[in-house]
Design an enzyme around this catalytic site. Structure first.
Site: not given
Ligand code: BGC
Length: 758
Positions: A284
């Site tokens: 993530d």
């Molecule tokens: C979130 C994800 C997301 C990623 C990219 C993160 O902060 O937890 O769900 O896909 O950012 O934007």
């Protein structure tokens, strides 16, 4: 359901044939390519960047992205908006990097791309996997036309704590429903051939257990038993993997003391070895770097740890890019480990057909033709109406009788800004239909609609400052609260009925939007109180990204319709439902507690040794002094404008043996005044086990449309397979004994029968 499962199984049979041929050609292709790659280029493939411009969910934003693409130091990008910009980035990679390896182009397509569907929690309340699959298919088509080939969805985290803002992004509390929805979404995004130009690769997230953050506070610690993981939290991820998801995103939280991003048990032993996952794992947003804060070592250490654990791609933080070479030289990781990760990413690109067709036939004309069309908007309108949940409807207050004077009141009534809900990064709220617009268009000259805002969404400056961090969703009106309420009350007094549209602003739920108080903001409660005092029938239309505590509101309202965040077509869908063109059929996928102190509260809890009986009250039983144990609205709950009556539940046999099945039958009759759709739910309880078993678990459901006066017999087949659970050795088994079958309109209202499993 059965037909759908057969269809999925058939696709499963067809897939391996062409997939085998493809994979046979893929290996030599990638072998050849990797022979040409330098170590730096291999590590470059493991690097995922965002050039900014979208929503950055962390502090770090990528720098020198163009230069890095030219140097072969980037495997994929996300947050690039518009097919022309995506094309430019892809051109850099394909035409200006040494080996011309195309980029993965990702995006947070969470509930639609440009055409925004209801938030995932709302969609899950439709219990309609065909519809949900279709919304994902449409989102894929739009995203692909916009140049994207990878979507960070579905989020399948089971969530039982509504304080956690991200419950909005998932399918609620139940692993059975959640698994069906997870599979439907993956199939919708990916279609049956990833190389088709309208397919995108799905990325299942957040692996794993992210929904169980302690105290519902985002990014917080998770700690749970293996039994609970296997039984309740892991099934939807597994269902998504089984449905063919090409990638998985690791979560921010730790599991058994090791952050998911560097957790070898999770990413390798469970995901790859036990589940047979063949795709790639991406971190993530800076979750790799955040392992430093978790106390796992410096950037080099956590990068090596994560690679060895099975992480393939590093989102934004560049830990892999900047340290893996050094770790290799120091013998902390092996070239095989880098190669394995690189190969998985190249395989994803191969499966997407990017080596043959990096631009996938995108063009301005195609984007124009496929994005935000009448058809996509129509689907959004249907999806919204089907996700609304009618929580109360005394004296048939709804649907609204024709030719009445309606006072439309509330801070969300004439509001486009908040209709899309959280995580609609590519959606344009200006294109959404407000509730006032929807009602006005539907009513035309019939009846009359008057409007007053009545209150601000919240006047709590602490909350407003935080909730508005991504833009002003909660506006401050120039008038005083008293002036606004007076205006609304005056309109109400001159009208036949009041429709009050209240709730959360879009980003009062979602990522980093945990709340410790999940009630309606005080400003809006004051408005409802004043409206109630007018004595006019009060319809409350509620926008929310999570279950809210509504005991008081529900007592004030004559009718209560939960519309969540309905997406682009919210206003039209609300008009369809309020005016009776569509009879609401949604059922809650998450329990609504009476107060936040009851949380976590979910229907499939375990029995305790001291069960509580209401009458007569006895001390030393499991209960609270100040509130009942029961929720305000249980899982599976949702009313219709019509009534459904349930006959007796019968079983085809009192015993079930291995290899056999029994049938549970119940007759459901539409006894009300409208045609309507009911979701008949089947729950099972295993009365005695080698470990304790939940008081009930959803095992099947059937959506059935009944015309006024119509009755149908609904049958469910139960096999020993449905009775399996993870025992103390984490073996998936059934055990002989007595089982209770419960069928009804929601988890709190069922008819029962029992049978013996021999
Ligand atoms: C979130 C994800 C997301 C990623 C990219 C993160 O902060 O937890 O769900 O896909 O950012 O934007």
């Amino acid at each position: 359901m059965y037909k759908q499962l057969v269809a999925i199984a058939l696709i499963g049979l067809i897939q391996p044939l062409w997939a085998q041929q493809r994979d046979a050609a893929m290996k030599p292709f990638i072998d050849q390519l990797m022979k040409k790659m330098t170590l730096e280029e291999k590590i470059g493939q493991l690097n995922l960047l965002t050039p900014g411009g979208g929503v950055a969910t962390g502090e770090v934003v990528s720098k020198d992205v163009e230069q890095k693409i030219r140097e072969g130091k980037v495997g994929g990008l996300f947050g690039v908006v518009g097919q022309d910009k995506v094309r430019k980035a892809q051109e850099l990679a394909v035409q200006h990097s040494r080996l011309g390896i195309p980029l993965l182009m990702g995006s947070d397509v969470i509930h639609g791309h440009k055409t925004t569907f209801p938030i995932p929690l709302a969609l899950s309340c439709s219990w309609d996997t065909t519809l949900i699959r279709e919304t994902a298919r449409t989102a894929a088509r739009e995203a692909a036309a916009d140049g994207l080939n990878w979507v960070f969805s579905p989020m399948v985290d089971i969530a039982r704590d509504p304080r956690w803002g991200r419950v909005a992004e998932g399918a609620g509390e139940d692993p059975f429903l959640g698994s069906l929805i997870a599979a439907a979404m993956v199939k919708g995004y990916q279609g049956n051939d990833l190389s088709k130009e309208d397919a995108v690769m799905s990325c299942v997230k957040h692996f794993a257990l992210y929904g169980a953050s302690e105290a519902g506070r985002d990014y917080n610690t998770v700690d749970m038993s293996r039994l609970r993981m296997y039984q309740d939290y892991l099934p939807p991820y597994r269902a998504a993997v089984n449905a063919g998801a090409g990638s998985v995103m690791s979560s921010f939280n730790e599991i058994d003391g090791v952050p998911a991003t560097g957790n070898r048990w999770l990413l390798t032993d469970l995901l790859r070895k036990q589940w047979g996952f063949g795709g790639f794992v991406v971190s993530d947003y800076t979750s790799l770097n955040e392992m430093i804060n978790h106390g796992m070592g410096d950037l080099q250490t956590v990068s090596a740890l994560s690679l060895k654990a099975g992480l393939d791609m590093d989102m934004v933080g560049e830990g892999f890019l900047t340290t893996l070479k050094k770790s290799l030289q120091e013998g902390k990781i092996t070239l095989q480990e880098i190669d394995a990760a690189c190969r998985r990413i190249l395989e994803a690109k191969y499966k997407l057909g990017l080596f043959q067709s990096p631009f996938r036939n995108t063009s301005e004309a195609r984007a124009q033709a496929e994005i935000m069309t009448a058809a996509t908007r129509q689907l959004a309108r249907e999806a919204a109406a089907r996700s609304f949940v009618l929580l109360k409807n005394d004296k048939q207050t709804l649907p609204l009788a024709p030719n009445k004077k309606i006072a439309l009141v509330g801070p969300l009534a004439d509001n486009k800004r908040n209709m899309l809900g959280t995580w609609a990064v590519s959606g344009d709220w200006k294109q959404s239909v407000s509730i006032r617009e929807g009602l006005q268009a539907a009513l035309g000259n019939a009846g009359s609609l008057v409007y007053a805002k009545g209150a601000d969404i919240s006047t709590d400056s602490f909350l407003v400052a935080r909730a508005n961090a991504l833009g002003v969703e909660i506006e401050k009106d120039k008038r005083s609260p008293a002036e606004m309420i007076t205006e609304a009350v005056n309109l109400a007094a001159q009208s036949d009925i009041v429709v009050a549209v209240v709730g959360e602003a879009a980003d009062m739920s979602g990522e980093a939007s945990s709340r410790s108080d999940i009630g309606l903001p005080e400003s809006q409660r004051a408005l409802l109180k004043a409206l109630k005092q007018t004595g006019k029938p009060l319809v409350v239309v509620l926008l929310n990204g999570r279950p809210l505590t509504l005991e008081w509101e529900s007592a004030q309202a004559d009718a209560l319709l939960d519309i969540w965040f309905g997406g682009t077509e919210t206003g039209n869908a609300v008009a369809d439902v309020l005016l009776g063109k569509y009879n609401p059929s949604g059922k809650l996928s998450m329990t609504f507690p009476k107060n936040v102190g009851q949380v976590p509260l979910y229907y499939s809890h375990k029995p305790t040794g001291r069960p509580f009986n209401h009458e007569p009250f006895a001390k030393f039983k499991t209960n609270y002094l100040d509130v009942e144990n029961e929720p305000l609205y249980p899982f599976g709950y949702g009313l219709s404008y019509t009534n459904f009556s349930y006959g007796d539940l019968t079983l085809s046999s009192p015993t079930l043996r291995a290899g056999e099945s029994i049938t549970a039958s119940i007759t459901v009759t539409n006894t009300g005044n409208f045609d309507g759709e009911e979701t008949v739910q089947l729950y099972i309880r295993d009365l005695v086990g080698s470990i304790t078993r939940p008081v009930k678990e959803l095992k099947s459901f059937r959506k059935v449309f009944l015309k006024k006066g119509e009755r149908k017999q609904i049958q469910f087949t139960i096999t020993p397979e449905d009775l399996k659970f993870y025992n103390a050795d984490l073996k998936w088994v059934y055990e002989p004994g007595t089982f209770r079958v419960m069928v009804g309109p929601d988890s709190g209202n069922t008819r029962e029968q029992s049978f013996e499993l021999k």
